[in-house]
Design a protein around this motif. Sequence first.
Motif, PDB file in Angstrom:
ATOM      1  N   ALA A  46      -1.800  -5.411  -1.733  1.00 23.18           N
ATOM      2  CA  ALA A  46      -2.443  -4.396  -0.894  1.00 23.18           C
ATOM      3  C   ALA A  46      -2.437  -3.069  -1.655  1.00 23.18           C
ATOM      4  CB  ALA A  46      -1.711  -4.255   0.441  1.00 23.18           C
ATOM      5  N   LYS A  48      -3.414  -0.076  -1.233  1.00 27.21           N
ATOM      6  CA  LYS A  48      -3.118   1.256  -0.691  1.00 27.21           C
ATOM      7  C   LYS A  48      -1.674   1.687  -0.942  1.00 27.21           C
ATOM      8  CE  LYS A  48      -1.669   0.770   4.168  1.00 27.21           C
ATOM      9  NZ  LYS A  48      -1.889  -0.610   4.621  1.00 27.21           N
ATOM     10  N   ARG A 138      -9.075 -10.203  12.576  1.00 24.12           N
ATOM     11  CA  ARG A 138      -7.748  -9.593  12.677  1.00 24.12           C
ATOM     12  C   ARG A 138      -7.259  -9.625  14.116  1.00 24.12           C
ATOM     13  NH1 ARG A 138      -5.397  -4.799   9.702  1.00 24.12           N
ATOM     14  NH2 ARG A 138      -3.626  -4.148  10.961  1.00 24.12           N
ATOM     15  N   HIS A 180      -1.197  -8.075  10.890  1.00 26.43           N
ATOM     16  CA  HIS A 180      -0.206  -7.288  10.141  1.00 26.43           C
ATOM     17  C   HIS A 180       0.932  -6.966  11.095  1.00 26.43           C
ATOM     18  CE1 HIS A 180       1.761  -4.495   7.540  1.00 26.43           C
ATOM     19  NE2 HIS A 180       0.824  -4.571   6.628  1.00 26.43           N
ATOM     20  N   GLN A 184       7.587  -2.811   6.470  1.00 24.83           N
ATOM     21  CA  GLN A 184       9.057  -2.940   6.392  1.00 24.83           C
ATOM     22  C   GLN A 184       9.563  -3.757   7.594  1.00 24.83           C
ATOM     23  OE1 GLN A 184      10.881  -2.075   3.771  1.00 24.83           O
ATOM     24  NE2 GLN A 184      12.973  -2.057   4.481  1.00 24.83           N
ATOM     25  N   GLY A 217       3.882  -6.251   5.180  1.00 29.07           N
ATOM     26  CA  GLY A 217       5.079  -6.051   5.988  1.00 29.07           C
ATOM     27  C   GLY A 217       6.359  -6.502   5.316  1.00 29.07           C
ATOM     28  N   PHE A 218       6.242  -7.201   4.175  1.00 29.69           N
ATOM     29  CA  PHE A 218       7.447  -7.672   3.488  1.00 29.69           C
ATOM     30  C   PHE A 218       8.256  -6.458   3.047  1.00 29.69           C
ATOM     31  CE2 PHE A 218       4.231 -10.907   3.166  1.00 29.69           C
ATOM     32  CZ  PHE A 218       4.917 -12.024   3.596  1.00 29.69           C
ATOM     33  N   ARG A 258       4.106  -2.892  -0.108  1.00 32.74           N
ATOM     34  CA  ARG A 258       5.433  -2.334  -0.385  1.00 32.74           C
ATOM     35  C   ARG A 258       6.289  -3.237  -1.288  1.00 32.74           C
ATOM     36  NH1 ARG A 258       8.169   1.335   2.410  1.00 32.74           N
ATOM     37  NH2 ARG A 258       6.727   1.259   4.162  1.00 32.74           N
TER      38      ARG A 258
HETATM   39  C1  LIG Z   1      -1.039  -1.576   4.650  1.00 30.56           C
HETATM   40  C2  LIG Z   1      -1.553  -2.962   4.675  1.00 30.56           C
HETATM   41  C3  LIG Z   1      -0.925  -3.973   3.921  1.00 30.56           C
HETATM   42  C4  LIG Z   1       0.333  -3.742   3.134  1.00 30.56           C
HETATM   43  O1  LIG Z   1       1.416  -3.555   3.980  1.00 30.56           O
HETATM   44  P1  LIG Z   1       2.922  -3.467   3.417  1.00 30.56           P
HETATM   45  O2  LIG Z   1       3.720  -3.192   4.631  1.00 30.56           O
HETATM   46  O3  LIG Z   1       2.946  -2.400   2.413  1.00 30.56           O
HETATM   47  O4  LIG Z   1       3.218  -4.815   2.801  1.00 30.56           O
HETATM   48  C5  LIG Z   1      -1.475  -5.238   3.951  1.00 30.56           C
HETATM   49  N1  LIG Z   1      -2.582  -5.515   4.677  1.00 30.56           N
HETATM   50  C6  LIG Z   1      -3.212  -4.565   5.416  1.00 30.56           C
HETATM   51  C7  LIG Z   1      -4.430  -4.942   6.178  1.00 30.56           C
HETATM   52  C8  LIG Z   1      -2.713  -3.270   5.452  1.00 30.56           C
HETATM   53  O5  LIG Z   1      -3.326  -2.336   6.195  1.00 30.56           O
END
Ligand SMILES: *Cc1c(COP(=O)(O)O)cnc(C)c1O
Length: 397
Positions: A46, A48, A138, A180, A184, A217-218, A258
């Motif tokens: 991801a 971002k 989603r 999602h 964390q 979310g990992f 993350r």
């Molecule tokens: C932000 C985001 C992620 C990455 O999330 P992390 O908590 O950093 O692993 C993955 N998929 C989507 C759609 C997101 O918005």
Amino acid sequence: MHKHHSALGVATTLKPAAPVTLIRPEAAARAARFFVEKFPGRSLYAVKANPSPDLIRTLFAAGITHFDVASIAEVRLVSEALGGKGKLCFMHPVKAEEAIAEAYRDHGVRTFSLDTIDELEKIMRATGNATDLELCVRLRVSSDHSELSLASKFGAELGETRELLMATRQAADALGICFHVGSQAMSPQAYTNAIERVRAAIVDAAVTVDIIDVGGGFPSVYPGMEPPALEGYFEAIHRGFESLPVSYSSELWCEPGRALSAEYSSLIVRVERRRGDELYINDGAYGALFDAAHIGWRFPVALLREDESDADLKGFSFYGPTCDDMDHMVGPFMLPEDVKAGDYIEIGMLGAYGCAMRTGFNGFSAETLVVVDDEPMASLYGEVQPVRRRANVIKLG
Ligand SMILES: *Cc1c(COP(=O)(O)O)cnc(C)c1O
């Protein structure tokens, strides 16, 4: 880019007047190899979390071939960083029509997410009713197990998913379901619960699903946030996926941001003033410490002094360099109690949602990048040397 052996070496030889970003490519490569080898499906990075082209190339070289992008600028950036290699998945459920069209036409993007019929229609319009699309619906799921919620902005509710899944099935070459659990996530249960929502949605709509994407979310490791081993997350996800009513050829995806980037960067700052237990440092809320200021995130810190301090540790708060009162990080950040103006501090685990958030507000920035080959201050992947420095390097397990 400069190279150095260690954070301490950078502080003592360069004596930098501005913050210095430390880069640890090997830590990111190790995280990537871990996901490639152990996640029971495909891992998308991801972008971002940290859009550094060097990081993207490092992850690609370590086996991450797919990238979750959320804007046309991220699409262009990854395309350029990898010279068109790498597969891009446009996983923002609300996109500009022009962005979809450019991504499809100029960058070979075939995978898009959506959470409304309107967005489905937009994607079909923008791609000229393409017949080669992978479309991921989603779902909204709970963020109860996560430190940062992503539960309110995106995702179709259970009552809306039936019609949406059926319509998307009609339009798509491959139909996916994604979610999602929030960033964390501190327990594998977050994914188990979300997969139950997926099951209910599939049963209700009675559609054939080709892709299950469990999102990001990992977790990574921070003071006071030491998650269980990632293998436990992977096992829970695998078990859930295996039990879903999907076809044998269906694929399992995840989108870590993350977990793939946190260990990649840290920051060296200088203490410009001490006032009691408050330290005025030269980076802050408008630099790499947005989360430390705005949501009280605690990053690990270590004093970088040639002659190690043997003073007891004490909790400090930080003020950043701008003139803004909000440029304040409560911490507490644990440092030797004799810390003083002129000292250098390493702030760790800033590779995710840290270095990527920097602005130039008030004229403060951090232009120097140095590649180091010492270990990150904490790691979910390697053997972190037991207390590399006296200060609070986190030990796991
Ligand atoms: C932000 C985001 C992620 C990455 O999330 P992390 O908590 O950093 O692993 C993955 N998929 C989507 C759609 C997101 O918005």
